[in-house]
Design an enzyme around this catalytic site. Structure first.
Site, PDB file in Angstrom:
ATOM      1  N   GLY A  10      30.881  78.075  44.346  1.00  0.00           N
ATOM      2  CA  GLY A  10      32.301  77.864  44.618  1.00  0.00           C
ATOM      3  C   GLY A  10      33.191  78.847  43.881  1.00  0.00           C
ATOM      4  O   GLY A  10      32.724  79.763  43.198  1.00  0.00           O
ATOM      5  N   TYR A  11      34.488  78.632  44.001  1.00  0.00           N
ATOM      6  CA  TYR A  11      35.487  79.548  43.452  1.00  0.00           C
ATOM      7  C   TYR A  11      35.341  79.713  41.941  1.00  0.00           C
ATOM      8  O   TYR A  11      35.068  80.815  41.438  1.00  0.00           O
ATOM      9  CB  TYR A  11      36.873  79.017  43.814  1.00  0.00           C
ATOM     10  CG  TYR A  11      38.047  79.753  43.205  1.00  0.00           C
ATOM     11  CD1 TYR A  11      38.091  81.144  43.141  1.00  0.00           C
ATOM     12  CD2 TYR A  11      39.141  79.035  42.726  1.00  0.00           C
ATOM     13  CE1 TYR A  11      39.187  81.810  42.594  1.00  0.00           C
ATOM     14  CE2 TYR A  11      40.246  79.686  42.192  1.00  0.00           C
ATOM     15  CZ  TYR A  11      40.262  81.072  42.119  1.00  0.00           C
ATOM     16  OH  TYR A  11      41.340  81.714  41.582  1.00  0.00           O
ATOM     17  N   ASP A  31      23.910  74.130  44.627  1.00  0.00           N
ATOM     18  CA  ASP A  31      25.123  73.974  45.430  1.00  0.00           C
ATOM     19  C   ASP A  31      24.728  73.448  46.804  1.00  0.00           C
ATOM     20  O   ASP A  31      23.721  73.879  47.369  1.00  0.00           O
ATOM     21  CB  ASP A  31      25.850  75.318  45.564  1.00  0.00           C
ATOM     22  CG  ASP A  31      27.329  75.162  45.903  1.00  0.00           C
ATOM     23  OD1 ASP A  31      27.624  74.588  46.969  1.00  0.00           O
ATOM     24  OD2 ASP A  31      28.178  75.610  45.107  1.00  0.00           O
ATOM     25  N   LEU A  33      26.659  73.849  49.430  1.00  0.00           N
ATOM     26  CA  LEU A  33      27.317  74.751  50.375  1.00  0.00           C
ATOM     27  C   LEU A  33      28.220  74.013  51.364  1.00  0.00           C
ATOM     28  O   LEU A  33      28.581  74.541  52.418  1.00  0.00           O
ATOM     29  CB  LEU A  33      26.298  75.615  51.135  1.00  0.00           C
ATOM     30  CG  LEU A  33      25.395  76.498  50.261  1.00  0.00           C
ATOM     31  CD1 LEU A  33      24.458  77.323  51.143  1.00  0.00           C
ATOM     32  CD2 LEU A  33      26.208  77.407  49.353  1.00  0.00           C
ATOM     33  N   SER A 124      40.114  67.809  35.005  1.00  0.00           N
ATOM     34  CA  SER A 124      41.365  68.262  35.622  1.00  0.00           C
ATOM     35  C   SER A 124      42.563  67.679  34.898  1.00  0.00           C
ATOM     36  O   SER A 124      42.507  66.550  34.383  1.00  0.00           O
ATOM     37  CB  SER A 124      41.388  67.819  37.085  1.00  0.00           C
ATOM     38  OG  SER A 124      42.677  67.938  37.640  1.00  0.00           O
ATOM     39  N   THR A 126      44.913  66.509  36.342  1.00  0.00           N
ATOM     40  CA  THR A 126      45.375  65.354  37.125  1.00  0.00           C
ATOM     41  C   THR A 126      45.077  64.039  36.421  1.00  0.00           C
ATOM     42  O   THR A 126      45.670  63.015  36.767  1.00  0.00           O
ATOM     43  CB  THR A 126      44.722  65.318  38.519  1.00  0.00           C
ATOM     44  OG1 THR A 126      43.303  65.283  38.378  1.00  0.00           O
ATOM     45  CG2 THR A 126      45.120  66.519  39.353  1.00  0.00           C
ATOM     46  N   TYR A 148      41.077  61.272  43.453  1.00  0.00           N
ATOM     47  CA  TYR A 148      40.471  62.457  42.846  1.00  0.00           C
ATOM     48  C   TYR A 148      40.622  62.412  41.327  1.00  0.00           C
ATOM     49  O   TYR A 148      39.640  62.544  40.583  1.00  0.00           O
ATOM     50  CB  TYR A 148      41.112  63.730  43.405  1.00  0.00           C
ATOM     51  CG  TYR A 148      40.779  64.969  42.602  1.00  0.00           C
ATOM     52  CD1 TYR A 148      39.492  65.487  42.606  1.00  0.00           C
ATOM     53  CD2 TYR A 148      41.738  65.592  41.813  1.00  0.00           C
ATOM     54  CE1 TYR A 148      39.170  66.615  41.859  1.00  0.00           C
ATOM     55  CE2 TYR A 148      41.430  66.716  41.070  1.00  0.00           C
ATOM     56  CZ  TYR A 148      40.150  67.219  41.083  1.00  0.00           C
ATOM     57  OH  TYR A 148      39.837  68.319  40.339  1.00  0.00           O
ATOM     58  N   LYS A 152      37.704  61.805  38.251  1.00  0.00           N
ATOM     59  CA  LYS A 152      37.499  62.695  37.105  1.00  0.00           C
ATOM     60  C   LYS A 152      37.590  61.920  35.797  1.00  0.00           C
ATOM     61  O   LYS A 152      36.783  62.127  34.874  1.00  0.00           O
ATOM     62  CB  LYS A 152      38.529  63.826  37.124  1.00  0.00           C
ATOM     63  CG  LYS A 152      38.324  64.854  38.221  1.00  0.00           C
ATOM     64  CD  LYS A 152      37.056  65.671  38.008  1.00  0.00           C
ATOM     65  CE  LYS A 152      36.963  66.837  38.962  1.00  0.00           C
ATOM     66  NZ  LYS A 152      35.730  67.643  38.766  1.00  0.00           N
ATOM     67  N   PHE A 177      44.155  73.342  34.413  1.00  0.00           N
ATOM     68  CA  PHE A 177      45.460  73.250  35.029  1.00  0.00           C
ATOM     69  C   PHE A 177      45.351  73.889  36.433  1.00  0.00           C
ATOM     70  O   PHE A 177      44.647  73.354  37.276  1.00  0.00           O
ATOM     71  CB  PHE A 177      46.524  73.799  34.084  1.00  0.00           C
ATOM     72  CG  PHE A 177      46.878  72.731  33.047  1.00  0.00           C
ATOM     73  CD1 PHE A 177      48.073  72.053  33.126  1.00  0.00           C
ATOM     74  CD2 PHE A 177      45.970  72.354  32.064  1.00  0.00           C
ATOM     75  CE1 PHE A 177      48.370  71.027  32.239  1.00  0.00           C
ATOM     76  CE2 PHE A 177      46.250  71.330  31.172  1.00  0.00           C
ATOM     77  CZ  PHE A 177      47.461  70.669  31.253  1.00  0.00           C
ATOM     78  N   ASN A 197      44.359  73.743  49.811  1.00  0.00           N
ATOM     79  CA  ASN A 197      44.877  72.609  49.057  1.00  0.00           C
ATOM     80  C   ASN A 197      45.828  73.041  47.944  1.00  0.00           C
ATOM     81  O   ASN A 197      46.468  72.194  47.320  1.00  0.00           O
ATOM     82  CB  ASN A 197      43.717  71.820  48.426  1.00  0.00           C
ATOM     83  CG  ASN A 197      42.784  71.255  49.467  1.00  0.00           C
ATOM     84  OD1 ASN A 197      43.208  70.526  50.348  1.00  0.00           O
ATOM     85  ND2 ASN A 197      41.505  71.601  49.389  1.00  0.00           N
ATOM     86  N   ARG A 294      57.081  66.044  48.135  1.00  0.00           N
ATOM     87  CA  ARG A 294      55.892  65.277  48.496  1.00  0.00           C
ATOM     88  C   ARG A 294      55.732  64.108  47.537  1.00  0.00           C
ATOM     89  O   ARG A 294      55.983  64.235  46.335  1.00  0.00           O
ATOM     90  CB  ARG A 294      54.644  66.161  48.428  1.00  0.00           C
ATOM     91  CG  ARG A 294      54.604  67.261  49.464  1.00  0.00           C
ATOM     92  CD  ARG A 294      53.352  68.103  49.340  1.00  0.00           C
ATOM     93  NE  ARG A 294      53.265  68.758  48.037  1.00  0.00           N
ATOM     94  CZ  ARG A 294      52.389  69.701  47.738  1.00  0.00           C
ATOM     95  NH1 ARG A 294      51.517  70.096  48.647  1.00  0.00           N
ATOM     96  NH2 ARG A 294      52.377  70.255  46.548  1.00  0.00           N
TER      97      ARG A 294
END
Length: 345
Positions: A10-11, A31, A33, A124, A126, A148, A152, A177, A197, A294
């Site tokens: 992933g990223y 992974d 995928l 995260s 969040t 989400y 976490k 962050f 996202n 939002r």
């Protein structure tokens, strides 16, 4: 020393692979995928000149994880694998709890069975929810407002309980962050599948013509220009933070075997500041329109970074200009992400 990186295609995972390989560590990636491409790992090998062992599999499959841990002689784990879209988590909460929480439980069981007790967890910001004060310290009350974030936080609490139960475990909980940017080679970067996202991919898709304009959600917040403020961190700095956490885990004493650390820059940038910075980096105009706020969005959110500096000896090095420049380089070289190898514009 072999490190298992779950979600390593992933990223953030692929950038972490580069950092760990360049530090002289052996890396094996697990992974599924589902939200990534194996091509990223071929690019990692091209950047580093080192091979990346890859195993396709699901983080919920304990026996598969045990097989990998034993086969490669894994000594530590960096855990990125999971689902990460806030909006999607509201629509599909059971998927998020199963993958993020139950999946981590399976990973820990496999590690326990194989005698592997060091883990760096991708958490995260969040988990903080609505800020009570700024900047956000690690002691800030937690109160995530979506599945989400709650998934976490549940994993964090499980790790702290496991750490308290047995001093042989070593955990680093890293609260990210907003990761942006790409490797300066332009070979790896953020490759969202479907609708993005996060803000930066939306900006890039306007810059390269895939979208007509950017929606800025709210211009009446109590901020410098009315748009929301967030702490953006270059993904290469973030990967370096994981290496520092890895080094710290191997130096921890038994009475302090679970670290919780923010990874951010400590500086907040508004949405409109991000737009202007990207216009400078790309020499493109980014048309935008103001849309209603939002639900769940906060006015400002940025990190207190002192804990990362004192506990890890880590500090973000790359500024906003570098974040935007490296992102644009990635987009120009890979207009279709990993779907079109070697493309340029």
């Amino acid at each position: 020393m072999t490190v298992l990186i779950t979600g390593g295609a992933g990223y953030i995972g692929s950038h972490c692979c580069v950092t760990f390989l360049e530090a002289g560590l052996d890396v094996v990636v697990l992974d599924s995928l589902v939200n990534s491409r194996e091509e990223s790992l071929k690019r990692v090998a091209a950047i580093t000149g080192k091979s990346v062992s890859f195993e396709q599999g699901d983080i919920r499959d304990r026996s598969r994880i045990e097989q990998i841990l034993k086969a490669y002689g894994v000594t530590s784990v960096v855990h990125f694998a999971g689902l990460k879209a806030v909006g999607e988590s509201v629509a599909r909460p059971l998927d998020y709890y199963e993958t993020n929480f139950v999946g981590t439980h399976a990973l820990l069981r496999a590690m326990e069975a194989c005698g592997v007790h060091k883990l760096i967890f991708s958490s995260s910001a969040t988990v903080y929810g609505e800020p009570k004060f700024l900047p956000l310290t690690e002691e800030h009350p937690t109160g995530p407002v979506n599945p989400y974030g709650r998934s976490k936080l549940m994993v964090e609490e499980m790790l702290r309980d496991v750490a308290a139960s047995d001093p042989k475990w070593r955990f680093a909980i890293l609260r990210y962050f907003n990761p942006v940017g790409a490797h300066d080679s332009g070979l790896i970067g953020e490759n969202p599948l479907g609708v993005p996202n996060n803000l930066m991919p939306f900006i890039t898709q306007v810059a390269d013509g895939r979208r007509e304009r950017l929606s800025v959600f709210g211009n009446d917040y109590d901020t410098k220009d009315g748009s929301g403020v967030r702490d953006y961190i270059h993904v290469v700095d973030l990967a370096e933070g994981h290496l520092k956490a890895y080094e710290s885990l191997h130096a921890l004493k038994s009475d302090k075997n679970c670290l919780t650390v923010n990874l951010g820059t400590g500086t907040g940038y508004s949405v409109l500041e991000m737009v202007r910075a990207f216009e400078r980096a790309s020499n493109r105009t980014i048309p935008y329109e103001i849309a209603p706020r939002r639900a769940g969005d906060v006015a400002e959110c940025y990190a207190d970074t002192r804990q990362a500096e004192s506990a890890l000896g880590w500090q973000a090095q790359k500024d906003l200009a570098a974040m935007c420049h490296d992102t644009w380089t990635w987009v120009c070289k890979n207009p279709r992400g990993y779907e079109e190898e070697g493309s340029s514009s």
